[in-house]
Scaffold this active site. Structure first.
Site, mmCIF file in Angstrom:
data_model
loop_
_atom_site.group_PDB
_atom_site.id
_atom_site.type_symbol
_atom_site.label_atom_id
_atom_site.label_comp_id
_atom_site.label_asym_id
_atom_site.label_seq_id
_atom_site.Cartn_x
_atom_site.Cartn_y
_atom_site.Cartn_z
ATOM 1 N N TYR A 122 0.825 -1.205 0.000
ATOM 2 C CA TYR A 122 0.000 0.000 0.000
ATOM 3 C C TYR A 122 0.857 1.252 0.000
ATOM 4 O O TYR A 122 2.078 1.182 0.180
ATOM 5 C CB TYR A 122 -0.974 -0.018 1.182
ATOM 6 C CG TYR A 122 -0.364 0.236 2.550
ATOM 7 C CD1 TYR A 122 0.472 -0.700 3.157
ATOM 8 C CD2 TYR A 122 -0.630 1.415 3.240
ATOM 9 C CE1 TYR A 122 1.019 -0.463 4.406
ATOM 10 C CE2 TYR A 122 -0.084 1.654 4.497
ATOM 11 C CZ TYR A 122 0.735 0.703 5.072
ATOM 12 O OH TYR A 122 1.277 0.941 6.313
ATOM 13 N N ARG A 179 8.141 4.796 -4.322
ATOM 14 C CA ARG A 179 8.164 3.775 -3.272
ATOM 15 C C ARG A 179 7.177 2.654 -3.582
ATOM 16 O O ARG A 179 7.469 1.475 -3.346
ATOM 17 C CB ARG A 179 7.858 4.391 -1.898
ATOM 18 C CG ARG A 179 8.000 3.373 -0.772
ATOM 19 C CD ARG A 179 7.917 3.991 0.604
ATOM 20 N NE ARG A 179 6.607 4.562 0.872
ATOM 21 C CZ ARG A 179 6.310 5.281 1.952
ATOM 22 N NH1 ARG A 179 7.241 5.516 2.870
ATOM 23 N NH2 ARG A 179 5.108 5.779 2.125
ATOM 24 N N ARG A 202 -7.945 -20.060 -3.317
ATOM 25 C CA ARG A 202 -6.975 -19.968 -2.225
ATOM 26 C C ARG A 202 -5.908 -21.056 -2.305
ATOM 27 O O ARG A 202 -6.218 -22.250 -2.306
ATOM 28 C CB ARG A 202 -7.693 -20.058 -0.881
ATOM 29 C CG ARG A 202 -6.804 -19.651 0.287
ATOM 30 C CD ARG A 202 -7.575 -19.667 1.600
ATOM 31 N NE ARG A 202 -6.786 -19.036 2.659
ATOM 32 C CZ ARG A 202 -5.757 -19.609 3.266
ATOM 33 N NH1 ARG A 202 -5.391 -20.825 2.917
ATOM 34 N NH2 ARG A 202 -5.098 -18.965 4.204
ATOM 35 N N HIS A 215 -1.435 -21.109 -1.262
ATOM 36 C CA HIS A 215 -0.313 -20.243 -0.885
ATOM 37 C C HIS A 215 0.500 -19.800 -2.095
ATOM 38 O O HIS A 215 0.789 -18.628 -2.283
ATOM 39 C CB HIS A 215 0.607 -20.945 0.125
ATOM 40 C CG HIS A 215 0.054 -20.980 1.513
ATOM 41 N ND1 HIS A 215 -1.173 -21.513 1.804
ATOM 42 C CD2 HIS A 215 0.560 -20.545 2.676
ATOM 43 C CE1 HIS A 215 -1.411 -21.401 3.101
ATOM 44 N NE2 HIS A 215 -0.370 -20.810 3.664
ATOM 45 N N LYS A 257 6.424 -1.797 1.888
ATOM 46 C CA LYS A 257 5.222 -1.273 2.545
ATOM 47 C C LYS A 257 4.091 -2.282 2.380
ATOM 48 O O LYS A 257 3.154 -2.091 1.600
ATOM 49 C CB LYS A 257 4.860 0.102 1.982
ATOM 50 C CG LYS A 257 3.982 0.906 2.922
ATOM 51 C CD LYS A 257 4.017 2.382 2.584
ATOM 52 C CE LYS A 257 2.945 3.171 3.301
ATOM 53 N NZ LYS A 257 3.004 3.139 4.751
ATOM 54 N N GLU A 260 12.101 1.774 14.422
ATOM 55 C CA GLU A 260 11.192 2.861 14.036
ATOM 56 C C GLU A 260 9.935 2.714 14.878
ATOM 57 O O GLU A 260 9.856 1.864 15.750
ATOM 58 C CB GLU A 260 10.880 2.789 12.537
ATOM 59 C CG GLU A 260 10.207 1.490 12.120
ATOM 60 C CD GLU A 260 9.898 1.408 10.630
ATOM 61 O OE1 GLU A 260 9.800 2.452 9.958
ATOM 62 O OE2 GLU A 260 9.722 0.268 10.144
ATOM 63 N N LEU A 270 10.922 1.087 7.291
ATOM 64 C CA LEU A 270 10.325 1.601 6.063
ATOM 65 C C LEU A 270 10.992 2.949 5.770
ATOM 66 O O LEU A 270 11.105 3.792 6.670
ATOM 67 C CB LEU A 270 8.821 1.803 6.242
ATOM 68 C CG LEU A 270 8.153 2.324 4.967
ATOM 69 C CD1 LEU A 270 8.025 1.206 3.938
ATOM 70 C CD2 LEU A 270 6.790 2.911 5.259
HETATM 71 N N1 PMP Z 1 7.444 3.436 9.201
HETATM 72 C C1 PMP Z 1 6.312 2.729 9.155
HETATM 73 C C2 PMP Z 1 6.304 1.323 9.677
HETATM 74 C C3 PMP Z 1 5.142 3.303 8.620
HETATM 75 O O1 PMP Z 1 3.998 2.596 8.563
HETATM 76 C C4 PMP Z 1 5.181 4.650 8.180
HETATM 77 C C5 PMP Z 1 3.936 5.314 7.663
HETATM 78 N N2 PMP Z 1 3.525 4.817 6.450
HETATM 79 C C6 PMP Z 1 6.397 5.349 8.241
HETATM 80 C C7 PMP Z 1 7.512 4.700 8.764
HETATM 81 C C8 PMP Z 1 6.504 6.760 7.756
HETATM 82 O O2 PMP Z 1 6.449 6.801 6.347
HETATM 83 P P1 PMP Z 1 5.941 8.094 5.578
HETATM 84 O O3 PMP Z 1 6.769 9.227 6.041
HETATM 85 O O4 PMP Z 1 6.155 7.761 4.147
HETATM 86 O O5 PMP Z 1 4.496 8.276 5.932
#
Ligand code: PMP
Length: 286
Positions: A33, A52, A100, A102, A147, A180, A205
């Site tokens: 996403y 991204r 369905r 895997h 993501k 993070e 991310l």
């Molecule tokens: N880390 C994670 C795990 C996230 O879900 C997000 C938000 N999408 C971010 C960092 C921050 O990313 P962004 O600045 O692109 O929103």
């Protein structure tokens, strides 16, 4: 007004059942996403978000659901139909629909959903006061740079934070270093006034806000060091903050109940919040 979503070629009311039961996004969380914001009718950092998205799809071995240009048009049209000048656009691509199993075939057609909601950015009070975070072990998988819509550890961590009256959970690797937040990137300002955040890699991310803030800081003469920092360092830091598309640059003033410095947002954080708000075409936070 009813919210309108785009689902595989159709614009439908958000409560229309429009996704197949055997969509692999639903069955396996087999999808990715993107989230981007619109401020006063302008899409912020759209190219970076689409870059991204392409990287995430690539890492999953999935094709783009349509050309980049067409995707941008669908996002714009979905936004327009929802008539919200300040909005958050959510775009989800799953591998597609199939009985369905895997393993998946070579020629799956990806499924695309775009939704829009009113933006709810941090309030002036939150930006003034800052927010609290708790620390938790990072229990996610080894490819957090993708993501992925598979967010079980993230949502459970966020729920624990909410239960503790905190905005976010900062996740710790096995060495006790912050990777993070559950939905944001984590930052501190060290004793020398340098900005410190974890380097890009599989453990985090690569936030779009992170990349914008690094550029803004450097342009403003603030030194940026991309290295991992421990929870202890964060608790003893001069300042701390988190970043995301929807949380913007948000001061963190307590970690596990311990105030960061004097418990008030610091000057570097305030400066970056201001620069970011300006860069994204938002009213300044102050
Ligand atoms: N880390 C994670 C795990 C996230 O879900 C997000 C938000 N999408 C971010 C960092 C921050 O990313 P962004 O600045 O692109 O929103």
């Amino acid at each position: 007004m009813a919210r309108i979503a785009y689902v595989n070629g159709r614009y439908v009311s958000i409560d229309t059942p429009a996704v197949a039961i055997e969509d692999r996004g639903y069955q396996f969380a087999d999808g990715i996403y993107e989230v981007c914001k619109v401020v006063r009718g302008r899409f912020c950092d759209l190219e970076r978000h689409l870059d991204r998205l392409e990287r995430s799809l690539d890492a999953m071995g999935m094709p783009m659901p349509m050309s980049r240009r067409a995707l941008a048009l669908v996002m714009e049209e979905t936004w327009r139909r929802n008539a919200l000048p300040d909005a958050v656009i959510y775009l989800q691509v799953s591998r597609g629909t199939a009985p369905r199993n895997h393993a998946f075939g070579a020629s799956m057609r990806p499924s695309l959903v775009v939704t829009v909601r009113a933006a709810k950015f941090p309030s002036g009070a939150e930006l003034e006061k800052g927010v609290g975070v708790i620390s938790l072990p990072d229990e996610r998988w080894a490819n957090c740079h993708i993501k992925s819509i598979s967010l079980l550890p993230n949502i459970l961590a966020k729920q624990q934070a909410a239960k503790a009256g905190c905005r976010e959970a900062w996740l710790l690797d096995e060495q006790g270093r912050v990777t993070e937040g559950s939905s944001s990137n984590a930052w501190i300002v060290d004793g020398e006034g340098r900005l410190v955040t974890r380097p890009l890699g599989r453990e985090i991310l690569g936030g779009i806000t992170r990349s914008v803030v690094i550029e803004l800081a450097k342009r403003d003469g603030i030194e940026v060091v991309e290295r991992a920092f421990t929870l202890e360092e964060a608790k003893a830091a001069r300042e701390a903050f988190l970043t995301s598309t929807t949380s913007l640059v948000l001061p963190v003033t307590a970690i596990d109940g311990t105030p960061v410095a004097n418990g008030h947002p610091g000057s570097v954080t305030r400066r970056l919040a201001e620069l970011y708000a300006e860069a994204e075409g938002m009213a300044t936070a102050a």
